[in-house]
Design an enzyme around this catalytic site. Structure first.
Site, short mmCIF file in Angstrom:
data_model
loop_
_atom_site.label_atom_id
_atom_site.label_comp_id
_atom_site.label_asym_id
_atom_site.label_seq_id
_atom_site.Cartn_x
_atom_site.Cartn_y
_atom_site.Cartn_z
N SER A 682 -30.32 7.69 -35.96
CA SER A 682 -30.64 7.50 -34.55
C SER A 682 -31.50 8.61 -33.95
O SER A 682 -31.93 8.52 -32.81
CB SER A 682 -29.37 7.32 -33.74
OG SER A 682 -28.77 8.56 -33.52
N LYS A 725 -23.54 8.70 -25.37
CA LYS A 725 -24.80 9.43 -25.34
C LYS A 725 -25.36 9.49 -23.91
O LYS A 725 -25.82 10.54 -23.45
CB LYS A 725 -25.83 8.75 -26.25
CG LYS A 725 -25.50 8.95 -27.74
CD LYS A 725 -26.43 8.12 -28.60
CE LYS A 725 -26.17 8.34 -30.09
NZ LYS A 725 -27.04 7.50 -30.93
#
Ligand SMILES: Nc1ncnc2c1ncn2[C@@H]1O[C@H](COP(=O)(O)OP(=O)(O)OP(=O)(O)O)[C@@H](O)[C@H]1O
Ligand SMILES: [Mg+2]
Length: 808
Positions: A682, A725
């Site tokens: 990611s 996140k």
């Protein structure tokens, strides 16, 4: 009897009976005391022991004369005589035939009787006679059996030998209680059938009474179960061994056996338990085997066999409890309430096995406790962190020295009920080793098909775990073995926003800490600004554990002040007071202080500790075109970095990068905070952005954070952990977040306040991300400023000591 019925041809001495009426065919003791009777007995003995037993008409007559006697009696033989004194004999007489007393004479001091035999009258109705005989026989058989405690059939065989109805009638008469008059009438009655008619009703009545008594006794015996009988026997044994001086040991064993009986164990377990007692007895108190058996037995006894608590299936009440303990966490609370509702409708259905996944301090463990109290169940917790041996779950085999049951059994013992809420804490920290696979042991525990017969290696008896409600907790899904994960319903708790933290602090942490420090509610007031200050500048975390600790410190200092002599009765802590108590602020927004920098991009990582900023630093130096990746980077991340670089290379021209940049230079990509392992694809977008910035010398906006996987073609693919996140970005003061388009759906989980304060840009291609991230601004070229403008994402003292596997 028949052989004795030969009729005497001479008069015999008469023993007059006052109350008794002796019938033929019995052996009976007679107390003899009257002068005439003593003399009669003496005379009978002198002549060969034959005597007549004749009732007197009126029992009150003391000295009966010839006319005072009944005209029938029995012929008897004196079989034994005990002369207690000259005036008191006890005579045992065996009577034989009934006789008619024709004439009574006085001979000296006693009476003698002339007799004639009484012919038995042949019954006119044979059939009735047979019937009566049969009924009498069976009634007698039942009575005799009852008295002798054998089966009526056995007695019957004996009775069948009594073939004379005459004798049968007399025998029957001897077993019933009849009035004196009735007995005399029986004695007088020559007709057998008439006699049977007289004795049969009371005989059958007696039979019934005895049978009833017998039934009751039998029932009692039946009800006195095997265990009770054994208990009685044991008590006797105990008494015996006490007399033998083996009291103490035997007492101990008996106490164990009693305990075994009292426990609601399955039969199999009871058997195993009893076997241990036997072993202990055989081994003797001082032998090691005795101890081993005892330890095992105590464990068996410690399992709360058959004990369960009743679930409180009251949804509003459960909701109230959940709300009172934890702020937020709506998803989990909803799931628990659903469980309770389903449970109410379908009580026997297996409950879900929940797995609460989230960063430290978000309340996973403490929520488990709250679930237990909402359900009204007992609560136990087993920490699986660092468990590497399946024996820790399932116990050691008893052949090992010092073997013990595993944590599951331990938990049940602690819980004291078979249906506790059982927290399996930190399932993601199980590790595999040479010594066996704890995860597969755990599978057995959690599998509803198997866990009603879970067998601990130590206990070796099946234990029903099907009523236990298991709740697992984990910081990260990645390290949970997938078969285990398949069996659980995962609920993510990604962490809290500042505002949520404030609410938690106000409603839960502060009151809790104040109570713990003995501070009265009214005496301390902490302002929202102060709390927010602690949240922002004294903690950096997804959860609230450190926040709780700091609030604890605050309360401690307040307690000292409040306890001091001249202190005010009331204390207020405001924004300005915080540094005085907690010291200088420890964290600042990384973003607020940093400047757009060439070659440095802000990624977003997801670590077990929650979402976090993940800085990507790149540098280049003269070389041969190599790429180097450092900072505890895993294979997947390394590959995604290479893919990003390839994409950058293949688009160099369009990006304004001279191709010589690649040939003559080595590129070093570093992810600071090297103590934390990082892996996963990611970081692709961030790495690509950093590289483009480095090579094109366009700085990256420091208030932009990004996450997403990049393909060789430059497509941006979705990634996990979005909520954590985004919260981390928000926490750190980031203004804009770049996310893959296909993660748009995950925004539903993000609190409104965060959505309002953050700009979120969704992208499908890396070019779109670059457009946002590389938007000029005041540049601090890496060559000049180095990386010093970038703080490591996590302050050193905040890195938990335990292993953290980071997946970005
Ligand atoms: N939403 C909440 N409302 C009230 N208190 C909370 C909340 N979340 C966490 N807490 C409190 O924070 C503290 C830490 O929570 P807890 O120990 O349950 O964390 P955890 O998620 O199990 O962390 P770890 O992964 O480190 O085990 C507890 O005192 C708990 O009561
Ligand atoms: Mg915990």
């Amino acid at each position: 009897m028949n052989e004795m019925t030969q009729h005497p041809d001479r008069p015999l001495p008469i023993l007059t009976t006052r109350k008794e009426v002796v019938l033929p065919g019995v052996v009976t003791p007679l107390e003899v005391g009257r002068r005439a009777s003593i003399a009669a007995v003496d005379a009978a003995m002198a002549e060969g022991s034959n005597i007549l037993l004749v009732p007197q008409v009126d029992p009150r007559t003391d000295v009966p004369k010839p006319g005072d006697l009944v005209d029938v009696g029995v012929l008897a033989e004196i079989v034994q005589i005990a002369r207690q004194s000259a005036t008191r004999y006890t005579v045992i007489a065996r009577s034989s035939a009934r006789v008619h007393i024709d004439k009574v004479e006085s001979v000296g001091s006693y009476l003698v009787g002339h007799t004639s035999s009484m012919a038995t009258v042949v019954p006119p109705d044979v059939e009735e006679a047979d019937q009566l005989v049969e009924r009498t026989r069976s009634a007698l058989a039942a009575i005799l059996a009852e008295q002798a405690d054998t089966s009526p059939d056995n007695v019957r065989e004996g009775l069948d030998e009594v073939d004379d109805p005459d004798d049968l009638a007399d025998m029957a008469a001897a077993h019933v209680q009849l009035e004196r008059d009735e007995l005399i009438a029986l004695l007088r009655e020559p007709d057998v059938v008439a006699r049977l008619r007289m004795v049969l009703p009371p005989l059958e009545r007696l039979g019934q009474v005895l049978k009833m008594k017998g039934d009751i006794r039998e029932q009692l015996v039946e009800e006195m179960s095997k265990e009770e009988r054994e208990r009685v026997l044991r008590q006797r044994m105990k008494a015996i061994s006490e007399q033998l001086g083996e009291g103490d040991d035997e007492n101990e064993l008996t106490a164990y056996l009693d305990k075994i009986d009292q426990k609601n164990m399955p039969d199999e377990v009871r058997k195993a338990a009893r076997k241990q007692v036997k072993k202990m007895r055989q081994a003797g108190a001082s032998s090691p085997e005795h101890n081993v058996a005892r330890t095992y037995l105590e464990w068996l006894l410690d399992i709360p066999w058959g004990e369960t608590t009743r679930d409180t299936l009251d949804v509003p009440a459960a909701r109230a409890i959940l709300e009172a303990d934890h702020a937020g966490l709506e998803k989990v609370k909803k799931r628990i309430l659903e469980f309770i509702a389903v449970r109410k409708l379908a009580p026997d259905k297996h409950g879900p096995i929940l797995c609460l996944v989230g960063p430290p301090g978000v309340g996973k463990t403490s929520l488990g406790k709250s679930v237990a109290s909402a359900l009204g169940r007992k609560y136990v917790r087993a920490s699986l962190g660092g468990v590497r041996d399946d024996a820790e779950i399932r116990g050691h085999r008893r052949t090992y020295v010092g073997a013990l049951p595993g944590r599951i059994v331990n938990g049940l013992k602690k819980a004291g009920s078979m249906n506790p809420v059982f927290i399996l804490d930190e399932v993601d920290k199980l590790s595999n080793s040479m010594r066996g696979d704890p995860a597969s042991a755990l599978l057995e525990v959690l599998d509803p098909e198997q866990n009603s017969e879970f067998v601990d290696h130590y206990l070796e008896v099946p234990i029903d775990l099907s009523q236990v409600m298991f709740i697992a907790t984990a910081n990260s899904l990645e390290t949970i073995p997938s078969p285990l994960l398949d069996r659980m319903e995962v609920i993510q708790i990604p962490g809290y926003t500042e505002r949520e933290k404030l609410a938690i602090a106000r409603r839960h942490l502060l009151p809790k800490q104040m109570a713990e420090h003995g501070i009265e509610r009214e005496t301390l007031d902490v302002s929202d600004e102060a709390l927010m200050d602690i949240i922002r500048h004294y903690t950096r975390e997804a959860g609230v554990r450190n926040l709780e600790r700091e609030i604890g410190t605050l309360c401690r200092s307040a307690a000292v002040e409040l306890a001091g002599g001249q202190a005010p009765k009331k204390l207020a802590i405001g924004h300005d007071d915080v540094p005085g108590i907690l010291g200088p602020p420890r964290f600042f927004s990384e973003v607020a202080d940093s400047h757009p920098t060439v070659g440095v991009a802000t990624g977003l990582g997801w670590m077990p500790t929650g979402g976090d900023l993940l800085f990507i630093e790149t540098r280049q130096m003269p070389g041969k075109g190599d790429v180097k990746l450092t900072g505890q980077v895993g294979d997947v991340m390394e590959e995604s970095a290479r893919a990003a670089l390839s994409w950058v290379r293949s688009h160099a021209e369009g990006l304004g990068i001279p191709s010589s940049r690649f040939a003559d230079n080595d590129i070093h990509v570093h992810l600071p905070s090297g103590g934390v392992k990082k892996d996963g694809p990611s970081a692709g977008v961030a790495i690509a952005t950093a590289l483009v910035s480095l090579l094109s010398e366009v700085p990256v906006r420091s208030d932009v954070a990004m996450t997403g996987e990049v393909t060789l073609r430059g497509l941006v693919l979705p990634v996990g952990g979005i909520k954590g996140k985004v919260l981390a970005a928000h926490r750190a003061g980031i203004k804009t977040v770049i996310l893959p388009e296909r993660n748009r759906k995950d925004m539903a989980d993000i609190p409104d306040e965060v959505q309002r304060e953050l700009e979120v840009v969704f992208v499908t291609r890396i070019g779109e991300a670059l457009d946002v991230a590389l938007a000029g601004g005041e540049s601090v070229p890496l060559a000049a400023g180095g990386t010093s403008a970038v703080l490591p994402p996590v302050a050193a003292d905040e890195v938990p000591a335990r292993r953290r596997d980071a997946a970005s």
